[in-house]
Design an enzyme around this catalytic site. Structure first.
Site, short mmCIF file in Angstrom:
data_model
loop_
_atom_site.label_atom_id
_atom_site.label_comp_id
_atom_site.label_asym_id
_atom_site.label_seq_id
_atom_site.Cartn_x
_atom_site.Cartn_y
_atom_site.Cartn_z
N LYS A 120 0.84 -1.20 0.00
CA LYS A 120 0.00 0.00 0.00
C LYS A 120 0.88 1.26 0.00
CE LYS A 120 -3.97 -2.29 2.15
NZ LYS A 120 -4.92 -2.28 3.30
N TYR B 16 -12.63 -2.99 -3.14
CA TYR B 16 -13.15 -2.90 -1.77
C TYR B 16 -14.68 -2.81 -1.73
CZ TYR B 16 -8.38 -2.43 0.06
OH TYR B 16 -7.08 -2.65 0.42
N ASN C 223 -2.04 0.22 6.94
CA ASN C 223 -1.58 -1.09 7.40
C ASN C 223 -0.72 -1.82 6.37
OD1 ASN C 223 -3.65 -1.75 5.71
ND2 ASN C 223 -4.66 -3.17 7.12
N HIS D 142 -1.91 -5.30 1.31
CA HIS D 142 -3.16 -6.01 1.04
C HIS D 142 -2.83 -7.41 0.55
CE1 HIS D 142 -7.08 -7.00 -0.73
NE2 HIS D 142 -6.39 -7.49 -1.74
N GLU E 235 -9.37 -10.27 -7.92
CA GLU E 235 -8.49 -9.12 -7.73
C GLU E 235 -7.40 -9.06 -8.81
OE1 GLU E 235 -7.35 -9.50 -3.60
OE2 GLU E 235 -9.39 -9.02 -2.94
P1 IDP Z 1 -7.64 -7.29 5.40
O1 IDP Z 1 -6.90 -6.20 4.64
O2 IDP Z 1 -6.78 -7.84 6.51
O3 IDP Z 1 -8.21 -8.37 4.52
P2 IDP Z 1 -10.34 -6.24 5.66
O4 IDP Z 1 -11.25 -6.47 6.83
O5 IDP Z 1 -10.66 -6.94 4.38
O6 IDP Z 1 -8.85 -6.57 6.15
O7 IDP Z 1 -10.29 -4.66 5.43
C1 IDP Z 1 -9.74 -4.14 4.24
C2 IDP Z 1 -8.92 -2.92 4.57
O8 IDP Z 1 -9.77 -1.90 5.05
C3 IDP Z 1 -7.89 -3.12 5.70
O9 IDP Z 1 -6.68 -3.70 5.25
C4 IDP Z 1 -7.69 -1.69 6.17
O10 IDP Z 1 -6.84 -0.96 5.28
C5 IDP Z 1 -9.09 -1.11 6.03
N1 IDP Z 1 -9.85 -1.21 7.28
C6 IDP Z 1 -10.55 -2.27 7.74
N2 IDP Z 1 -11.13 -1.99 8.92
C7 IDP Z 1 -10.79 -0.72 9.20
C8 IDP Z 1 -11.09 0.18 10.30
O11 IDP Z 1 -11.80 -0.16 11.25
N3 IDP Z 1 -10.55 1.43 10.23
C9 IDP Z 1 -9.77 1.84 9.20
N4 IDP Z 1 -9.47 1.05 8.14
C10 IDP Z 1 -9.96 -0.21 8.16
MG MG Z 2 -9.76 -8.34 3.15
#
Ligand code: IDP
Ligand code: MG
Length: 133
Positions: free
Chosen positions: A10, A50, A113, A116, A127
């Site tokens: 990212k 997303y 974070n 992805h 994807e």
């Molecule tokens: P993942 O990336 O571990 O699969 P997902 O639940 O699919 O996690 O969420 C996709 C992305 O959305 C996360 O990697 C993060 O960047 C963002 N995200 C998810 N939950 C939150 C939140 O509560 N606050 C801010 N960003 C979030």
């Molecule tokens: Mg995910």
């Protein structure tokens, strides 16, 4: 089973210069980098990737973040590539991610974070289609 996954460093991971380290972690466990491209995610690609999060409170911020700067898009293959990449990534929230994982080592908050990775073979196929056509 040999499978393919989609993974993407990212904008924060690229800006903080973690490309080499992250690619090195994939190669170290024996995964193969099949495709790799540095580029900017378009708003359309971000929304398609997303779609499952549309309507959630963090959705607008997530789209803004993922389109905010260059990313490194990759197709990675190998035995259990989907689960292995997820294991190397660590938990979604870097605050919860174990030390030694990509998010545990390079991230601090859920808003940025680092990486992805597809959560299933079906998601990976979808994807790869979104990001590599
Ligand atoms: P993942 O990336 O571990 O699969 P997902 O639940 O699919 O996690 O969420 C996709 C992305 O959305 C996360 O990697 C993060 O960047 C963002 N995200 C998810 N939950 C939150 C939140 O509560 N606050 C801010 N960003 C979030
Ligand atoms: Mg995910």
């Amino acid at each position: 089973m040999i499978e393919k996954t989609y993974t993407m460093i990212k904008p924060d991971g690229v800006a903080n210069k973690h490309i080499g380290d992250i690619v090195g972690r994939f190669e170290r466990v024996g995964l193969t980098i099949e495709r790799m491209e540095l580029s900017q995610v378009s708003e359309a690609e971000a929304k398609e990737n997303y779609a499952e999060h549309e309507g959630k409170p963090f959705y607008d911020g997530l789209i803004a973040y993922i389109t905010s700067g260059p990313v490194v898009k990759m197709v990675v293959s190998g035995e259990n590539a989907v689960a292995t990449v997820r294991k190397l990534m660590g938990a979604t929230d870097p605050a919860e991610a174990a030390p030694g994982t990509i998010r545990g080592d390079f991230g601090l908050t859920m808003d940025e974070n680092v990486i992805h990775g597809s959560d299933s073979v079906a998601s990976a196929e979808r994807e790869i289609g979104v990001f590599f056509g």
